[in-house]
Enzyme design. Structure first.
Site, short mmCIF file in Angstrom:
data_model
loop_
_atom_site.label_atom_id
_atom_site.label_comp_id
_atom_site.label_asym_id
_atom_site.label_seq_id
_atom_site.Cartn_x
_atom_site.Cartn_y
_atom_site.Cartn_z
N ASP A 193 -15.08 24.21 29.91
CA ASP A 193 -15.29 25.80 29.81
C ASP A 193 -15.94 25.84 31.07
OD1 ASP A 193 -14.60 25.77 26.99
OD2 ASP A 193 -16.71 25.24 26.18
N ASN A 195 -7.85 17.82 30.67
CA ASN A 195 -8.35 16.68 31.21
C ASN A 195 -7.20 15.68 31.20
OD1 ASN A 195 -8.23 15.53 28.61
ND2 ASN A 195 -10.19 16.49 27.99
N GLU A 210 -5.61 15.03 27.61
CA GLU A 210 -4.91 15.90 27.23
C GLU A 210 -3.57 15.89 27.59
OE1 GLU A 210 -8.34 19.10 25.74
OE2 GLU A 210 -7.30 19.03 27.97
#
Length: 338
Positions: free
Chosen positions: A280, A209, A212
Site C-alpha cells: 500500500d 509482488n 503475484e
C-alpha cells in the site's frame, strides 16, 4: 541515481494541492493488545489479558491513510456494512484528509463491514479473527457508483485501484473506471489481485509482488532476467506505461514499456519488523509523486525508500515527508544541491 533536494521540496509542496481517488475494498483492522501469563484451563491455549485496543484502516483504507500521512487529500469509493464497524471505518476515513463530500460509501443492508481482529501479546500475533462476506457488487450498485464517479475522476489528479478481491472491484467496474480515466487523461495505478490480473488494460502502472506476478503467469520469478521477462510478457497483454514488480529483500524492478527500459532498485530496509501494508505504501507514494511531477524512475525510488521505512514499524504503518527526506539523505539518494 539521486533526487535533487529542490525537486523533492517542489514535489512535497504539490502534494497538498492534489487529490488522489482511491477505489477498492475497505477493511477495518482491529488490534487487541495485551500479555500472556497463563494457559486457559478450558483448552491448551494462551489467555491474553487485553490492556489496549485500537482500530485502523486496512485494505484500500490503508492507501488512504498513507496518502494522508504524506499530505495528500483523498477521494474514497468503497463498501461498508450498516454496523458499528462501518461507523468506525467512516469516522477514521474522515480523520484522514478525506472531506465528507469526497467519501462515497456504498452502505450494504445485508453485508457486514469487513473486520479483521488481530490479538497480539508481547509483540507476537496470537491469532486473527476475520468477519467478512465476499459478494460482488450487483449491476444496480455499479450503476449507482458510476453516476458520481465520472465527476470525481475529473476532480482527481490520479486514481488508485486497490484490489483485495472482496467484491467491490468487479470486472465490469474495473473496465468502466479505466475507460473513464483514459477519457479524462488521468493516470490509473493498480495494486492487483491475481484473479483480475489481466483485466487492468491500458493503465499507467501495475505494482504486484513477485509471488503475484509469478502466479498470474504460472511460473516462479527469482532472477533479474526472469523478472524482466515477466514484465515484458505482462506488458504485452495489458499495455501499461510501466510495470513494477516488488521483490521483498531484493527490492523492486521497474519496466518502462515505451522505452524498453529496466530499473532494478535494491531494498533499503535495514530491519524488517512487519511487511503488513508495504505494498500500500509503494503504490501510494509512487502515485502521489508521479501525479506531482516526478518521473517514473524518481517516483519508484521514493516508493522503494518509503517501503523500507514502513517495514521497520509494527502493523500497517505509514510514512511522512520528513521521514522520506531523511531516508533519502541517509541512503545517499539525495542531491543536496538546490
Amino acid at each position: 541515481m539521486k533526487i535533487k533536494k529542490s525537486l523533492l521540496h517542489k514535489t512535497f509542496a504539490k502534494l497538498s494541492q492534489i487529490k488522489v481517488l482511491v477505489i477498492g475494498d475497505l477493511i477495518l483492522d482491529e488490534y487487541l493488545i495485551g500479555s500472556v501469563e497463563r494457559i486457559s484451563p478450558e483448552a491448551p491455549v494462551p489467555v491474553v489479558w487485553v490492556r489496549n485496543e485500537k482500530q485502523t484502516l486496512g485494505g484500500s483504507g490503508n492507501v488512504v491513510q498513507n496518502l494522508s500521512s504524506i499530505g495528500v487529500n483523498g477521494i474514497v469509493y468503497g463498501r461498508i456494512g450498516n454496523d458499528k464497524a462501518g461507523e468506525s471505518l467512516e469516522r477514521i476515513l474522515l480523520s484522514n484528509s478525506v472531506a465528507k463530500e469526497d467519501l462515497v460509501l456504498l452502505k450494504s443492508k445485508t453485508l457486514p463491514t469487513i473486520l479483521k481482529t488481530r490479538i497480539i501479546a508481547s509483540h507476537q500475533q496470537v491469532c486473527r479473527v476475520d468477519r467478512e462476506e465476499i459478494v460482488p457488487l450487483t449491476e444496480a450498485e455499479e450503476a449507482t457508483i458510476l453516476e458520481t464517479l465520472k465527476q470525481k475522476i475529473k476532480e482527481s489528479s490520479a486514481v488508485i485501484l486497490s484490489d483485495y478481491d472482496k467484491g467491490y472491484l468487479t470486472p465490469s467496474l474495473i473496465q468502466s473506471v479505466i475507460s473513464l480515466c483514459n477519457a479524462e487523461e488521468k493516470i490509473v495505478t493498480v495494486d492487483p489481485q491475481v484473479s483480475h490480473f489481466f483485466l487492468y488494460q491500458n493503465i499507467h502502472i501495475m505494482t504486484p509482488n513477485h509471488h503475484e506476478a509469478g502466479k498470474a503467469l504460472g511460473k516462479k520469478l527469482a532472477s533479474d532476467s526472469e523478472i524482466e521477462s515477466a514484465c515484458r510478457e505482462i506488458s504485452e497483454r495489458i499495455t501499461p506505461d510501466a510495470m513494477m514488480i516488488t521483490r521483498g529483500e531484493k527490492g523492486m524492478s521497474i519496466y518502462e514499456r515505451k522505452t524498453n527500459t529496466f530499473y532494478h532498485i535494491p531494498t533499503v530496509a535495514k530491519e524488517v519488523f512487519d511487511v503488513t501494508g508495504a505494498g500500500d505504501t509503494v503504490i501510494t507514494t509512487y502515485t502521489a509523486f508521479v501525479a506531482s511531477g516526478m518521473s517514473i524512475k524518481e517516483a519508484a525510488l521514493v516508493s522503494n525508500v518509503s517501503a523500507g521505512i514502513v517495514v521497520g514499524k509494527l502493523g500497517a504503518a505509514t510514512v511522512t515527508q520528513p521521514e522520506i527526506e531523511d531516508a533519502l539523505r541517509t541512503l545517499g539518494y539525495l542531491d543536496e544541491e538546490v
